[in-house]
Design a protein around this motif. Structure first.
Motif, PDB file in Angstrom:
ATOM      1  N   ARG B 224       0.831  -1.206   0.000  1.00 33.93           N
ATOM      2  CA  ARG B 224       0.000   0.000   0.000  1.00 33.93           C
ATOM      3  C   ARG B 224       0.867   1.259   0.000  1.00 33.93           C
ATOM      4  O   ARG B 224       0.554   2.248  -0.662  1.00 33.93           O
ATOM      5  N   GLU B 241      -5.703   5.940   1.590  1.00 34.78           N
ATOM      6  CA  GLU B 241      -5.739   5.403   2.951  1.00 34.78           C
ATOM      7  C   GLU B 241      -4.588   4.435   3.133  1.00 34.78           C
ATOM      8  O   GLU B 241      -4.457   3.484   2.379  1.00 34.78           O
ATOM      9  N   MET B 242      -3.791   4.666   4.145  1.00 37.41           N
ATOM     10  CA  MET B 242      -2.678   3.768   4.444  1.00 37.41           C
ATOM     11  C   MET B 242      -3.175   2.666   5.371  1.00 37.41           C
ATOM     12  O   MET B 242      -3.823   2.950   6.378  1.00 37.41           O
ATOM     13  N   ILE B 243      -2.861   1.442   5.036  1.00 38.00           N
ATOM     14  CA  ILE B 243      -3.237   0.328   5.907  1.00 38.00           C
ATOM     15  C   ILE B 243      -2.167   0.163   6.990  1.00 38.00           C
ATOM     16  O   ILE B 243      -0.980   0.422   6.745  1.00 38.00           O
ATOM     17  N   THR B 244      -2.586  -0.232   8.166  1.00 35.87           N
ATOM     18  CA  THR B 244      -1.637  -0.512   9.246  1.00 35.87           C
ATOM     19  C   THR B 244      -1.586  -2.023   9.478  1.00 35.87           C
ATOM     20  O   THR B 244      -2.471  -2.762   9.021  1.00 35.87           O
ATOM     21  N   ASP B 247      -4.737  -2.958  11.142  1.00 37.51           N
ATOM     22  CA  ASP B 247      -5.853  -3.052  10.190  1.00 37.51           C
ATOM     23  C   ASP B 247      -5.842  -4.412   9.494  1.00 37.51           C
ATOM     24  O   ASP B 247      -6.871  -5.085   9.379  1.00 37.51           O
ATOM     25  N   ALA B 250      -6.815  -7.317  11.564  1.00 35.40           N
ATOM     26  CA  ALA B 250      -8.234  -7.312  11.928  1.00 35.40           C
ATOM     27  C   ALA B 250      -9.131  -7.684  10.751  1.00 35.40           C
ATOM     28  O   ALA B 250     -10.357  -7.713  10.887  1.00 35.40           O
ATOM     29  N   GLY B 251      -8.538  -7.962   9.599  1.00 35.28           N
ATOM     30  CA  GLY B 251      -9.329  -8.216   8.390  1.00 35.28           C
ATOM     31  C   GLY B 251     -10.226  -9.444   8.503  1.00 35.28           C
ATOM     32  O   GLY B 251      -9.867 -10.438   9.128  1.00 35.28           O
ATOM     33  N   TYR B 261      -8.196  -8.280   3.005  1.00 39.67           N
ATOM     34  CA  TYR B 261      -7.128  -7.424   2.472  1.00 39.67           C
ATOM     35  C   TYR B 261      -6.087  -8.217   1.695  1.00 39.67           C
ATOM     36  O   TYR B 261      -5.138  -7.633   1.168  1.00 39.67           O
TER      37      TYR B 261
END
Lengths: 120, 440
Positions: B224, B241-244, B247, B250-251, B261
């Motif tokens: 990303r 939007e940057m994914i962490t 994140d 938690a997908g 993701y």
């Protein structure tokens, strides 16, 4: 009485992709009337936070869509509602013990009636 | 006379073929990328066809040549792997006021069509060579490389557009569209989401090598990051939007161990690239990105889903064919841009190439992901950001490999980009090329 509303984003909220029928004003009104509000979506939780902040809405929670049970555990409430546009929303909401409304059903803000009927 | 598909004999799909006969004689120069959109809004001017024409014009302009210099076109006609229209569906109202029509009513809408392109771009007045590189733009690239090396064309467009109609992408497709599992779809895994084909071998991989799905987070975050550097990507244009790591972890599971993701987002977009001879490339504006070789793998029928064993065997074969045809070795690669849509199979490609291997043959890639795989580091993994970082096209990787070699990628690696590789799509079903800054 405590009421909690979880909004899906894409296809449900007006700033979703595709846009849905639930407007920022409807969400803001719910928040001002004391509802606990937030989003449960397949968008990243960090992106959900950024969206609420971009629309200047004070939110109580963001979570991945399948984390509705977690939201229920974190926020004791008398009624839980999830609004979404997919069968998956309905399935996950019902599994988590949430009432469910389709996006188009939410446009008339039926939760406002709760204040009259349940919010005494 | 119908426009032909790539002759089977053009594909380099066997070992012991030696150095490719076209090595260093073919180069990519101009690159044109259309704007992106999440879905088609049914306006002619935003259709897949319109995006395709825009990309072609940009590529020709980028190359610094005239449209009349183009004498060939190779196009991938399939413009989705998801929902499409019935071939006889008429175009929407107003279509014929914007575009000239060919016999095929979905041309420019849900199918790329060379005749449609040429009819609507009369400035491409000297096109003699026409061919379809079917299934994947990777095939269009390898076909064009071979066509130029064989002397069929000297200045050729490579083209692919992607459409994404309103609604769901895969729901109601294939076996799931039928009341019972019948027809050719009965041989697939009925009712499974597409990413299950990556999830099964990935699960086998994790068990065999003692790895976990959590180890994918570093790669997905880097994808990303790289994608958001690309001004032409879907996410940079529409969802910056940057994914962490949190994140990603938690997908929602789609087909455990594949989460949401690990899947790529379907979009509308088109890419066109100008490829030419090494001699002519010197007169084009961008620096040439030379093709050193190309290679192809195809599945060996073993069952309804791919297995770890077949993915490892065929991606190993891809690595051996590419190194044999190019004369390079794994340590010569400065970056790799293999396919990632689904993220869970990227490491199979990477290990087949022995990219950044320290003598390991298999089971090392997820450990590599925990090191510096950024564009600034010693082992840039997928600097394009791929589908995961840009949206679903299967060509961001090829595009970026060309731009890396030319020194003008928006996510340019910090060390010199002299040799790189790109290929798509799956580890057992792949067409790849090695790109170089030098023809020698």
């Amino acid at each position: 009485m405590v009421f909690l509303i979880s909004f899906d984003i894409d296809g449900t909220l007006e700033f979703g992709d595709p846009p849905g029928g639930i407007t920022v004003e409807m969400v803001r009104r719910a928040k001002e009337l004391g509802f606990l509000i937030g989003s449960c979506s397949d968008r990243f939780p960090s992106a959900q936070r950024a969206m609420w902040e971009a629309h200047n809405i004070e939110f109580d929670f963001v979570a991945a869509k399948h984390m509705l049970p977690d939201v229920r555990e974190r926020f004791p409430a008398d009624k839980y509602l999830h609004i979404g546009d997919r069968e998956l929303d309905q399935q996950l909401a019902e599994q988590a013990g949430f009432e469910f409304l389709w996006d188009h059903e939410g446009v008339s803000e039926p939760w406002l009636d709760w204040l009259r009927t349940d919010g005494q | 006379m119908p426009i032909p598909n790539t002759p089977f004999s053009w594909h380099r799909n066997k070992e012991n073929l030696g150095i490719w006969h076209g090595r260093g004689k073919v180069a990519a120069t101009g690159v044109g990328t259309s704007p992106t959109a999440r879905r088609w809004d049914e306006k002619p001017e935003t259709s897949m066809g319109a995006l395709t024409l825009a990309a072609i014009r940009k590529a020709i302009d980028d190359a610094g040549i005239r449209p009349s210099d183009i004498d060939g076109i190779v196009l991938t006609p399939e413009s989705t792997t998801g929902v499409t229209n019935d071939p006889n569906t008429p175009p929407p109202e107003g279509w014929d006021k914007v575009f000239k029509m060919v016999d095929y009513p979905q041309a420019g809408i849900t199918r790329g069509d060379i005749d449609w392109v040429l009819l609507n771009m009369p400035e491409l007045s000297n096109v003699q060579f026409k061919m379809y590189g079917t299934g994947c733009m990777s095939v269009a690239f390898t076909t064009t490389a071979e066509a130029i090396a064989r002397g069929h064309t000297h200045t050729c467009l490579v083209v692919r557009g992607w459409h994404n109609l309103a609604g769901r992408y895969y729901v109601g497709q294939g076996a799931a569209a039928l009341d019972t599992a019948s027809g050719p779809f009965k041989y697939g895994a009925w009712g499974t989401p597409a990413c299950s084909t990556a999830a099964f071998p990935f699960e086998e991989y994790c068990r065999k090598y003692g790895k976990t799905h959590d180890m994918m987070a570093a790669f997905v975050v880097e994808q990303r990051r790289n994608g958001l550097m690309n001004p032409d990507g879907f996410y940079s244009q529409h969802r910056p939007e940057m994914i962490t790591v949190e994140d990603y972890l938690a997908g929602r599971w789609i087909a455990k161990p594949a989460n949401i993701y690990d899947n790529d987002l379907p979009v509308q977009a088109a890419l066109a690239v100008v490829m030419t001879t090494a001699e002519r490339a010197k007169d084009h504006k961008p620096k040439p990105a030379y093709v050193l070789t190309h290679a192809q793998t195809r599945p060996e029928t073993q069952g309804v889903t791919p297995s770890l064993e077949s993915w490892e065997r065929l991606s190993d074969k891809m690595g051996r064919m590419l190194y044999e045809g190019s004369g390079l070795q794994p340590e010569d690669l400065d970056f790799e841009n293999m396919y990632d849509g689904f993220t869970l199979f990227h490491q199979f490609h990477l290990e087949g190439l022995r990219f950044a291997s320290r003598g390991e043959k298999r089971g090392y890639a997820l450990d590599l992901y925990q090191t510096d795989i950024s564009i600034e580091g010693p082992n840039p993994v997928s600097p394009s950001g791929g589908n995961s970082g840009n949206g679903r096209t299967r060509w961001w990787n090829h595009r970026d490999s060309i731009l890396q070699i030319q020194g003008r990628s928006p996510s340019q690696i910090k060390k010199p980009a002299n040799n790189g590789v790109s290929g798509a799509h799956m580890p057992h079903f792949c067409d790849s090329l090695i790109w170089s800054s030098s023809p020698d």
